[in-house]
Design a protein around this motif. Structure first.
Motif, mmCIF file in Angstrom:
data_model
loop_
_atom_site.group_PDB
_atom_site.id
_atom_site.type_symbol
_atom_site.label_atom_id
_atom_site.label_comp_id
_atom_site.label_asym_id
_atom_site.label_seq_id
_atom_site.Cartn_x
_atom_site.Cartn_y
_atom_site.Cartn_z
ATOM 1 N N GLU A 228 24.263 53.841 -32.300
ATOM 2 C CA GLU A 228 23.457 54.350 -33.408
ATOM 3 C C GLU A 228 22.375 53.349 -33.802
ATOM 4 O O GLU A 228 22.448 52.159 -33.490
ATOM 5 C CB GLU A 228 24.355 54.649 -34.616
ATOM 6 N N THR A 229 21.371 53.846 -34.493
ATOM 7 C CA THR A 229 20.285 52.985 -34.970
ATOM 8 C C THR A 229 20.339 52.773 -36.479
ATOM 9 O O THR A 229 19.604 51.954 -37.013
ATOM 10 C CB THR A 229 18.922 53.602 -34.615
ATOM 11 N N GLN A 230 21.196 53.531 -37.154
ATOM 12 C CA GLN A 230 21.316 53.413 -38.605
ATOM 13 C C GLN A 230 22.784 53.308 -39.017
ATOM 14 O O GLN A 230 23.675 53.834 -38.342
ATOM 15 C CB GLN A 230 20.694 54.627 -39.307
ATOM 16 N N THR A 231 23.006 52.644 -40.153
ATOM 17 C CA THR A 231 24.337 52.619 -40.745
ATOM 18 C C THR A 231 24.652 53.997 -41.314
ATOM 19 O O THR A 231 23.776 54.878 -41.392
ATOM 20 C CB THR A 231 24.423 51.595 -41.890
ATOM 21 N N LEU A 232 25.885 54.192 -41.730
ATOM 22 C CA LEU A 232 26.250 55.465 -42.362
ATOM 23 C C LEU A 232 25.467 55.687 -43.648
ATOM 24 O O LEU A 232 25.311 56.821 -44.096
ATOM 25 C CB LEU A 232 27.755 55.503 -42.652
ATOM 26 N N GLU A 236 18.624 50.519 -41.290
ATOM 27 C CA GLU A 236 18.372 50.192 -39.891
ATOM 28 C C GLU A 236 19.381 49.153 -39.408
ATOM 29 O O GLU A 236 19.620 48.144 -40.074
ATOM 30 C CB GLU A 236 16.965 49.634 -39.714
ATOM 31 N N ILE A 237 19.976 49.404 -38.263
ATOM 32 C CA ILE A 237 20.907 48.448 -37.674
ATOM 33 C C ILE A 237 20.145 47.502 -36.761
ATOM 34 O O ILE A 237 19.445 47.929 -35.843
ATOM 35 C CB ILE A 237 22.001 49.174 -36.867
ATOM 36 N N LEU A 238 20.270 46.213 -37.050
ATOM 37 C CA LEU A 238 19.680 45.183 -36.206
ATOM 38 C C LEU A 238 20.729 44.728 -35.191
ATOM 39 O O LEU A 238 21.912 44.650 -35.512
ATOM 40 C CB LEU A 238 19.208 44.001 -37.056
#
Length: 257
Positions: A228-232, A236-238
């Protein structure tokens, strides 16, 4: 890799089905990681009653009536499966067959599972049983990254790559923070986050996979989400790498350096 929440559920279900039964036969199919001969394991455990199973960090210790223990570290891809009388699972490392025909297959396609005869006592505390103020005493002594300190097993045991990302996300501390630069008040937050994250995860797994000894549930995690690219929550997830460990975090996690 199974961590504290997974292993606590595995332990409960293994105890329910196996404790009180006699191990009729122990078979080692792959001995790559063995430190003792298979014959020594067979002598120690065959014909003995299983009396208890404990979780010690990221290991399960099977205790038998004669005082010997079998340590099982599932490593990254180790998995356990039930079988009846005959095991047909691929990549089996070891088979434990009990007197009522119940079998436990321990598998690993990487052949990295570690089986230990009478594991040595661990000298550092479990993540769920740290003494009060423990991290305040030990973190100021370390100049390593906080993610490394929490996962390497020299300061605390039981936390692996996935849950350390979740814990640091909960505590809003960057995984690149230097351990001895984290202020006391933030160490308090971190200590609380460890118990909160691991407890919530165990409750989730217990609710959704109450009988499991195989599932390593990860879909509910907030930030350790490789696909995924985003948290719940929509952040934005780095992504980065720390000592060959894939690391997931967000920009609002504070860096202490």
């Amino acid at each position: 890799m199974p961590e504290i929440p997974d292993l606590n559920i595995f332990r409960k279900n293994l105890i329910s089905k196996l404790v009180g039964k006699t191990l009729s036969k122990l078979t080692i199919l792959i001995d790559r990681q063995l430190k003792v001969p298979e014959a020594a394991l067979k002598e120690a455990f065959e014909g003995q009653v299983l009396t208890d199973i404990k979780r010690v960090g990221k290991e399960l210790h099977f205790s038998f009536g004669n005082g010997h223990q079998l340590g099982v570290h599932l490593m990254l891809h180790g998995t356990m499966y039930w079988y009846e009388v005959k095991n047909e699972y691929r990549f089996t490392i070891a088979e434990l067959l009990f007197d009522d025909g119940t079998g436990l297959a321990i598998t690993d396609w990487q052949k990295a599972v570690i089986l230990t005869l009478d594991p040595k006592p661990v000298k550092v505390p479990d993540a769920m049983a740290m003494p009060a103020g423990y991290l305040k005493k030990v973190l100021p002594k370390s100049s390593h990254l906080i993610k490394t300190v929490l996962t390497e097993g020299k300061t605390v045991i039981g936390i692996g790559n996935a849950y350390v990302d979740e814990i640091l996300y909960e505590a809003k501390i960057s995984p690149f923070s230097i351990a001895n630069k984290i202020p006391e008040e933030n160490i308090d937050v971190l200590t609380k986050a460890i118990k909160t994250v691991l407890t919530k995860a165990e409750h989730h797994i217990l609710k959704n996979f109450p009988d499991t000894i195989t599932e390593k549930e990860r879909d509910f995690l907030q930030v350790h989400r490789p696909r995924e690219t985003q948290t719940l929550s929509g952040e934005e997830i780095l992504k980065a790498e720390i000592k060959k460990r894939k690391t997931y975090y967000t920009a609002d996690q504070v860096l202490f350096e």
